[in-house]
Design an enzyme around this catalytic site. Structure first.
Site, PDB file in Angstrom:
ATOM      1  N   TYR A 142       0.824  -1.220   0.000  1.00  0.00           N
ATOM      2  CA  TYR A 142       0.000   0.000   0.000  1.00  0.00           C
ATOM      3  C   TYR A 142       0.859   1.273   0.000  1.00  0.00           C
ATOM      4  O   TYR A 142       0.359   2.357  -0.298  1.00  0.00           O
ATOM      5  CB  TYR A 142      -0.943   0.029   1.207  1.00  0.00           C
ATOM      6  CG  TYR A 142      -2.062  -0.990   1.152  1.00  0.00           C
ATOM      7  CD1 TYR A 142      -2.206  -1.849   0.065  1.00  0.00           C
ATOM      8  CD2 TYR A 142      -2.977  -1.084   2.178  1.00  0.00           C
ATOM      9  CE1 TYR A 142      -3.228  -2.780   0.032  1.00  0.00           C
ATOM     10  CE2 TYR A 142      -4.008  -2.014   2.147  1.00  0.00           C
ATOM     11  CZ  TYR A 142      -4.125  -2.872   1.069  1.00  0.00           C
ATOM     12  OH  TYR A 142      -5.142  -3.790   1.031  1.00  0.00           O
ATOM     13  N   LYS A 193       3.021 -15.426   1.893  1.00  0.00           N
ATOM     14  CA  LYS A 193       2.878 -16.106   0.601  1.00  0.00           C
ATOM     15  C   LYS A 193       4.301 -16.442   0.166  1.00  0.00           C
ATOM     16  O   LYS A 193       4.773 -16.033  -0.906  1.00  0.00           O
ATOM     17  CB  LYS A 193       2.148 -15.169  -0.382  1.00  0.00           C
ATOM     18  CG  LYS A 193       1.710 -15.803  -1.676  1.00  0.00           C
ATOM     19  CD  LYS A 193       0.566 -16.773  -1.534  1.00  0.00           C
ATOM     20  CE  LYS A 193       0.261 -17.425  -2.877  1.00  0.00           C
ATOM     21  NZ  LYS A 193      -0.659 -18.570  -2.764  1.00  0.00           N
ATOM     22  N   ASP A 225      -3.672 -17.867   1.280  1.00  0.00           N
ATOM     23  CA  ASP A 225      -4.862 -18.488   0.686  1.00  0.00           C
ATOM     24  C   ASP A 225      -5.437 -19.546   1.639  1.00  0.00           C
ATOM     25  O   ASP A 225      -6.650 -19.635   1.846  1.00  0.00           O
ATOM     26  CB  ASP A 225      -4.572 -19.069  -0.707  1.00  0.00           C
ATOM     27  CG  ASP A 225      -3.214 -19.751  -0.805  1.00  0.00           C
ATOM     28  OD1 ASP A 225      -2.380 -19.572   0.113  1.00  0.00           O
ATOM     29  OD2 ASP A 225      -2.971 -20.466  -1.784  1.00  0.00           O
ATOM     30  N   ASP A 249      -5.504  -6.603   5.751  1.00  0.00           N
ATOM     31  CA  ASP A 249      -6.696  -5.839   5.388  1.00  0.00           C
ATOM     32  C   ASP A 249      -7.825  -6.812   5.050  1.00  0.00           C
ATOM     33  O   ASP A 249      -8.957  -6.699   5.551  1.00  0.00           O
ATOM     34  CB  ASP A 249      -6.336  -4.966   4.168  1.00  0.00           C
ATOM     35  CG  ASP A 249      -7.398  -3.946   3.829  1.00  0.00           C
ATOM     36  OD1 ASP A 249      -8.397  -3.855   4.559  1.00  0.00           O
ATOM     37  OD2 ASP A 249      -7.227  -3.240   2.812  1.00  0.00           O
ATOM     38  N   ASP A 253     -11.147  -8.352   7.707  1.00  0.00           N
ATOM     39  CA  ASP A 253     -12.561  -8.161   7.381  1.00  0.00           C
ATOM     40  C   ASP A 253     -13.299  -9.501   7.386  1.00  0.00           C
ATOM     41  O   ASP A 253     -14.446  -9.586   7.840  1.00  0.00           O
ATOM     42  CB  ASP A 253     -12.722  -7.485   6.017  1.00  0.00           C
ATOM     43  CG  ASP A 253     -12.880  -5.978   6.155  1.00  0.00           C
ATOM     44  OD1 ASP A 253     -12.402  -5.434   7.174  1.00  0.00           O
ATOM     45  OD2 ASP A 253     -13.470  -5.343   5.260  1.00  0.00           O
TER      46      ASP A 253
END
Ligand code: NAD
Length: 358
Positions: A142, A193, A225, A249, A253
């Site tokens: 980001y 990852k 994943d 992020d 959620d």
């Protein structure tokens, strides 16, 4: 010395939910004799309307001087079309995080037993759920440079971002995660990852190195994943999860929704000295703003996190959390967590009930 608290209500439901949370903060301040000094400032779209900036200098200066900040939420359709992205409400939040070095985002996902029906998952999968996601907040893809959209020689456009973490950034979020695990069930799962992204190969190596300093913490690693899948398959296997900005992020959620309502979930964003900004996980909910429908409990629980992490007032934090549990026991529900047989209450009625339970 008395502690300074800055209150930034923001936009949409922000002012309504923050008003209830401030009443609770003032009540524990009196009861536990903390002598807090509470000030207010503007942030987000309402700040842009008043001053032309989503984070006016006055608010930034007050934030820099405060010991902790309580934020409502920012944003709304009114400002979505602002051409200049640096003037968008969300920029106000990013600027506070960056200027205050708030790199450690703590997002608990707790399912109160009284609300087991509110989750879309089966009660046996989620009841008793209590996990903490530690998300790196000021680095990663980001913020990585270079970034942008460029035109290639053949005339085709190409968008690009940079995923970068240096060793010290990984270590400081690792420390927050290991320390948090030490205060809980001493289980830490680091999400990466590493099968594809070199930056997370380094992330994994450093987490392994750090685990030597925390021999009591059981460290495991999981690809993002799989972590997404495990969060909805068997979320109770987790205690603390630590991950980078983008993965955090998304996963936080997903974890939030395990609990049924985003209206129940607090969060903390901390700097290296545990100064922090505290806010509900949800946004400004423009669809229900100004109608007394918003659930103030996530913001009230954010006050509890503030007391625990930045003000060293664990007993007061426990008192607030117990009061929230009590109003749920009484069957009081705002619309987002309402179910058959419960008593529907407004934002301010819920705030008053927590005050009474305190
Ligand atoms: P949102 O979280 O504001 O709302 C999603 C849904 O949840 C809506 O139906 C809303 O009514 C409901 N909801 C949210 N909080 C609630 C509460 N306390 N009580 C009851 N119901 C609640 O997300 P969105 O609709 O995607 O975004 C709305 C605006 O908020 C956008 O401008 C977005 O950019 C902004 N936003 C801000 C933050 C922040 O300030 N940290 C975070 C996310 C989104």
């Amino acid at each position: 010395m008395s502690k300074k608290i800055l209150v930034l209500p923001g936009d949409g439901i922000g002012p309504e939910i923050v008003a209830e949370a401030v009443k609770v903060l003032e009540a524990v301040d009196r009861r536990f004799n903390m002598g807090l000094v509470i000030d207010h400032g503007l942030v987000g779209g309402s700040a842009y309307d008043a001053t032309g900036f989503p984070l006016p200098e006055d608010s930034l200066n007050k934030a820099l001087a405060a010991d902790a900040i309580l934020l409502g939420a920012v944003g709304g359709p009114k400002w979505d079309k602002l051409e200049d992205r640096s003037k968008r409400p969300e920029q106000g939040l990013l600027d506070i995080r960056k200027n205050l070095g708030l790199f450690g985002n703590l997002r608990p996902a707790i399912l109160y037993p009284q609300l087991a029906d509110a989750s879309t998952l089966k009660p046996e999968v989620v009841s008793g759920l209590d996990i903490l996601i530690v998300r790196e907040l000021t680095g990663g893809i980001y913020f990585g440079q270079p970034r942008g959209v460029r035109t290639l020689e053949n005339g085709e456009r190409e968008g690009y971002n940079t995923y970068v973490y240096n060793e010290s950034e990984i270590r400081r979020i690792g420390r927050v995660a290991f320390e948090s695990a030490m205060k809980r069930n001493k289980k830490l799962c680091s999400v990466d990852k590493a099968n594809v992204l070199e930056v997370t190969v380094l992330w994994r190596e450093i987490m392994e190195e750090m685990s030597k300093d925390y021999p009591e913490v059981e460290l495991s690693h999981m690809y993002v994943d799989n972590a997404a899948m495990q969060l909805v398959r068997a979320p109770k296997q987790f205690d603390v999860l630590v991950t980078g900005n983008m993965f955090g992020d998304i996963l936080s959620d997903a974890a939030a929704m395990l609990t049924g309502s985003i209206g129940m979930l607090p969060s903390a964003s901390l700097d290296k000295n545990n100064k922090g900004m505290y806010e509900p996980c949800h946004g400004s909910a423009p669809d229900i703003a100004g109608q007394g429908l918003a659930n103030p409990l996530a913001t009230i629980l954010s006050v509890a996190m503030m007391l625990r992490y930045s003000l060293d007032q664990g007993v007061a934090a426990d008192a607030i959390e117990a009061a929230v549990s009590k109003v749920l026991d009484q069957g009081l529900r705002t619309g987002d967590i309402f179910s058959e047989g419960m008593t529907r209450v407004s934002t301010s009625e819920m705030g008053e009930a927590v005050l009474a339970a305190l």
